[in-house]
Design a protein around this motif. Sequence first.
Motif, short mmCIF file in Angstrom:
data_model
loop_
_atom_site.label_atom_id
_atom_site.label_comp_id
_atom_site.label_asym_id
_atom_site.label_seq_id
_atom_site.Cartn_x
_atom_site.Cartn_y
_atom_site.Cartn_z
N ALA A 522 0.84 -1.21 0.00
CA ALA A 522 0.00 0.00 0.00
C ALA A 522 0.87 1.26 0.00
O ALA A 522 0.58 2.23 -0.71
CB ALA A 522 -0.93 0.00 1.21
N GLN A 523 1.94 1.25 0.78
CA GLN A 523 2.84 2.40 0.79
C GLN A 523 3.49 2.60 -0.58
O GLN A 523 3.61 3.73 -1.06
CB GLN A 523 3.91 2.21 1.86
CG GLN A 523 3.38 2.29 3.29
CD GLN A 523 4.44 1.99 4.32
OE1 GLN A 523 5.47 1.41 4.00
NE2 GLN A 523 4.19 2.37 5.57
N HIS A 524 3.88 1.48 -1.21
CA HIS A 524 4.47 1.57 -2.55
C HIS A 524 3.44 2.10 -3.56
O HIS A 524 3.76 2.92 -4.43
CB HIS A 524 4.96 0.18 -2.97
CG HIS A 524 5.59 0.17 -4.34
ND1 HIS A 524 6.82 0.71 -4.59
CD2 HIS A 524 5.13 -0.33 -5.53
CE1 HIS A 524 7.12 0.57 -5.88
NE2 HIS A 524 6.10 -0.07 -6.46
N TYR A 525 2.20 1.64 -3.42
CA TYR A 525 1.13 2.09 -4.32
C TYR A 525 0.89 3.59 -4.16
O TYR A 525 0.79 4.32 -5.16
CB TYR A 525 -0.15 1.32 -4.04
CG TYR A 525 -1.36 1.84 -4.78
CD1 TYR A 525 -1.57 1.53 -6.13
CD2 TYR A 525 -2.28 2.67 -4.15
CE1 TYR A 525 -2.66 2.02 -6.83
CE2 TYR A 525 -3.38 3.17 -4.84
CZ TYR A 525 -3.57 2.84 -6.17
OH TYR A 525 -4.64 3.33 -6.85
N LEU A 526 0.84 4.07 -2.93
CA LEU A 526 0.60 5.50 -2.69
C LEU A 526 1.76 6.34 -3.24
O LEU A 526 1.54 7.43 -3.80
CB LEU A 526 0.41 5.76 -1.20
CG LEU A 526 -0.89 5.22 -0.60
CD1 LEU A 526 -0.94 5.54 0.89
CD2 LEU A 526 -2.11 5.82 -1.31
N ALA A 527 2.98 5.83 -3.04
CA ALA A 527 4.13 6.56 -3.58
C ALA A 527 4.06 6.64 -5.11
O ALA A 527 4.32 7.69 -5.72
CB ALA A 527 5.43 5.89 -3.13
N GLN A 528 3.66 5.51 -5.75
CA GLN A 528 3.53 5.50 -7.20
C GLN A 528 2.41 6.42 -7.67
O GLN A 528 2.53 7.14 -8.67
CB GLN A 528 3.27 4.06 -7.68
CG GLN A 528 3.32 3.88 -9.19
CD GLN A 528 4.72 4.12 -9.72
OE1 GLN A 528 5.68 3.62 -9.17
NE2 GLN A 528 4.84 4.91 -10.78
N GLN A 529 1.29 6.42 -6.91
CA GLN A 529 0.18 7.29 -7.26
C GLN A 529 0.57 8.75 -7.14
O GLN A 529 0.15 9.59 -7.95
CB GLN A 529 -1.02 6.99 -6.35
CG GLN A 529 -1.68 5.65 -6.63
CD GLN A 529 -2.25 5.58 -8.05
OE1 GLN A 529 -1.74 4.87 -8.90
NE2 GLN A 529 -3.30 6.35 -8.31
N GLN A 530 1.36 9.06 -6.11
CA GLN A 530 1.81 10.43 -5.96
C GLN A 530 2.68 10.84 -7.15
O GLN A 530 2.53 11.95 -7.70
CB GLN A 530 2.61 10.57 -4.65
CG GLN A 530 3.16 11.96 -4.38
CD GLN A 530 2.06 12.97 -4.12
OE1 GLN A 530 0.96 12.61 -3.70
NE2 GLN A 530 2.34 14.24 -4.39
N ALA A 531 3.56 9.93 -7.56
CA ALA A 531 4.40 10.23 -8.72
C ALA A 531 3.55 10.38 -9.99
O ALA A 531 3.77 11.29 -10.81
CB ALA A 531 5.44 9.13 -8.91
N ASN A 532 2.54 9.49 -10.16
CA ASN A 532 1.66 9.58 -11.34
C ASN A 532 0.87 10.88 -11.34
O ASN A 532 0.64 11.49 -12.39
CB ASN A 532 0.71 8.40 -11.37
CG ASN A 532 1.43 7.10 -11.71
OD1 ASN A 532 2.58 7.13 -12.13
ND2 ASN A 532 0.77 5.97 -11.52
N THR A 533 0.43 11.30 -10.14
CA THR A 533 -0.33 12.55 -10.06
C THR A 533 0.53 13.73 -10.51
O THR A 533 0.07 14.61 -11.25
CB THR A 533 -0.80 12.77 -8.61
OG1 THR A 533 -1.62 11.67 -8.22
CG2 THR A 533 -1.60 14.05 -8.49
N GLU A 534 1.79 13.72 -10.05
CA GLU A 534 2.68 14.80 -10.48
C GLU A 534 2.91 14.75 -11.98
O GLU A 534 2.94 15.80 -12.65
CB GLU A 534 4.01 14.68 -9.73
CG GLU A 534 3.88 14.91 -8.23
CD GLU A 534 5.19 14.67 -7.51
OE1 GLU A 534 6.16 14.27 -8.18
OE2 GLU A 534 5.24 14.88 -6.26
N LEU A 535 3.07 13.53 -12.54
CA LEU A 535 3.25 13.41 -14.00
C LEU A 535 2.00 13.88 -14.76
O LEU A 535 2.09 14.54 -15.81
CB LEU A 535 3.58 11.96 -14.37
CG LEU A 535 4.95 11.45 -13.94
CD1 LEU A 535 5.08 9.97 -14.27
CD2 LEU A 535 6.06 12.23 -14.65
#
Length: 874
Positions: A522-535
């Motif tokens: 879940a932490q990895h998913y949130l980190a990836q989502q945060q990166a995707n949001t910025e992209l």
Amino acid sequence: MWIKKAEVTSFGKWRQQTFLFEAKNQLVYGLNEAGKSTLYQFIQAMLFGFPTKRKKGQDYTPNDGSGFGGRLLIIHETYGTVTIERYKAKNKGKAKVWLEDGQQGDEELLEKILYPLNLPLFRQVFTFQQEQLQQLETLTEENLHEALISLGLSGSSELFEQRIQLKNKYESIYRPRGRKQPLNQALQNYQCLQQKINEKEQQEASFQQLVRQAEEEKLQVSQQAARKRKLQEQQLTLEQQRMNWSGYAEFLDLKKMTLDLSSSEKERGELQTFYQDYQQLMKEQEKLHGVLQKHSGNQESARYYFYLENEQRIQQLLDEKVSITRMLDEEQRIAVKLAETNGQGRWQQHPPRPFADERAIQALFTPLQAQQKVLEEQQLRLHLVKEQRDQAETSLNLYEQKHPELFNNKKNPPWLLIAAIVGVIAAFFVPTPFRYLLLIAAIACGIGGMAKHNRPIDKDTWQEKLGQLDVYEGQLAEMTEKIKKNQLNIQQLFQQIQHELQQRNLSEAENEFAVIQENQQAQHYLAQQQANTELQQRQTMLHQKLLQHEQHFVFLTEWLPLHEKTLLEKLSTLEQFAKEMEQIRFAQTYQENTVLQQRIHEIQKQQQQLLDQYQPLLEKIGLGYPSEIPAFLQQETKILQKQTRLQELTERVAPLFPYETTLAEIEESLRNLTREIQTSETQLLQSQEHEQRSRLQIQQMQADGTLDSLYQQASQQRALIEKLTTDYAVAKLENQLLQDIATELSEQQLPELLKQATEYFQLLTNNAHSRLDFIDGLLMIDQLSLYNLSTGTKDQVMMAFRFAYLTLQQNHPLCPVIIDDGWLHYDHQRKQQFAKLLQRFSQNYQIICLSSDQEMVSYYQELHQPVWELKGVQ
């Protein structure tokens, strides 16, 4: 110190009397009952206090009620003239003291003045009475050592007192044959406790073995738990490796690449500046060529006039080509990255809220794990109680089967007794050989019948077994109820955990390890989502900017074929249009060709100068033409991006892979670890059950607490013995040390004492005897035993030693010498010699001789020594 005057207010028979004393030798003569002893007692009372009343002793309290007491004047070598006043009725009989300088004091000042003189020393050393001269047992060498120490003549009276105190101290702690001393009692109690412990340990022979077994099982449980934890940590590491495998593959690819830059940041900046300036000159040159070409073509059209009207806007659009190209490249890269990460759709609708760290998860599962451990122990206890209940029930059933008479109240006929009687009767009717056989059989039946008849029914054992079974049944019911309550608590705790996981949008899990794994995902998913949001934000911004740039081409749609073309194609079409229009411009202005050619020549010259200036830089980097600079800079930018990405992966992903591996190896290791963890959990549960079983058995064996209590009592008793032994050893060692010191001091004084006593003894005997010696610890006079001498000679020996004691302290006389008729066994010659000794001895001491002997008066007068008479008061 010497006594100058005695002022008696009232003491015994004396009333308002004053007595003056000489500083040297004097004889106070008086008949019996003249008051000599009363005067001695008055001096003693003034110095050391009034004597207590005794039934058998003489009482000097006056009968007429007058003041009981008086004054005594003494001369002290330090304090000078000292006046001592003491009255029984004043100040509780305590003394008042006046010094010649006017200073006043009380009993404490008097003790300070007289120190080290005290009442025992005054009586034993400075007072001579007839009974003291007859204590011959004090004239051994050992006793003289003790006397020298105790009287302080060897300078060690304080050592002697301290040694006595230490001796009393260590004897109060322990004596070899004592019973009441604390160390004796502690040793006896410890022996009793040790005997009880030995008996208890013999009763519980298997206890120590069980304790060792429990400790070994505990160690095994801790080792297996550590191994399980290690396997779980390995599994977590492998899970993280699997989750980050794409990043690790990228890391490996980047690591294999050569990512060395060909230029520094400063050089790249200079190249950028050079290329921009060079391109600017190229554009101006191309523009001039276009103008020159247009002037040469001489064409006219509406498109040309449109170009002239919008030349500035068209040029601005062409200048933005580089930035537009970069934005299009970046948008394409972002789209590729977003497409790669769009496959994870588990939490798209409801994103998770993971825990902050593993400690929060452990805190969530700790109550449940503790309750589960309690439940396991209770279930094990229940299993043990069931086993004990079954054993008790089996024992009861066997006992009931063995004793059916417990349920059969009907009495069976005594068949064995009947058979015995029949056998005896039949024996009389059979021949002789069979007769004896029948008699033996009859006797055996009779004995068996009597034993069976006399055997009582043992219902106590049966009742005891029934009671034990009831106890186990009660324990079983109680344990079952506790387990039900505990299971309910565990269910509630489990529901709370599942509710918490649902609130955080995490999957339901039964163990802590699974929650930790999913929490990491879940932490990895949130980190990836945060990166995707910025992209996505960056993609949206780029898209909006590109749309704005496309709006800038709207005014060209009527003159150029821009429909259904991309932004780059529109830019290319616009560039071609601009070139065509510049040709037209050049054709219309032919007359300006010469100026244009000069301008073109100047620009070419500037280009060559600029190229010559930056040629060393181009050669250093390895570029042949300025047109290669954009590709070179773009390549350098890509290398920088890859270096940044490699650094990010090195910090975030590389630590997860301490050695190179493959995805297939990771998955195979995960499957193997899962099987090992399951096996380890099974073994750990078995070991925990064995350990709990051993602990429960130990608890049952220690239920009465007797052995633990005895161990604790023995430990406390050992500590007490160690303390008392230490105190005893310290006191005894100190006593022995002080004894050695005092003995050494007294041995130094004893030869001098013996020498001085020999001199005085020769004077008393008028040289009839010449030598005093110690042989084997006994005093010898001219090689003769002391017990072979006459009574008078024995008195003279004692007197010689008493005066020898005082001679050793003649430099600091503590007190006058008072003699009360100490020559009862002397003849006239010995009395005369004794008077000469007193005359000689009075050179250093004040002597007060109290006597009723008229012959001694004549000897004093012959020697010109002062004599005064007491006539007494009736």
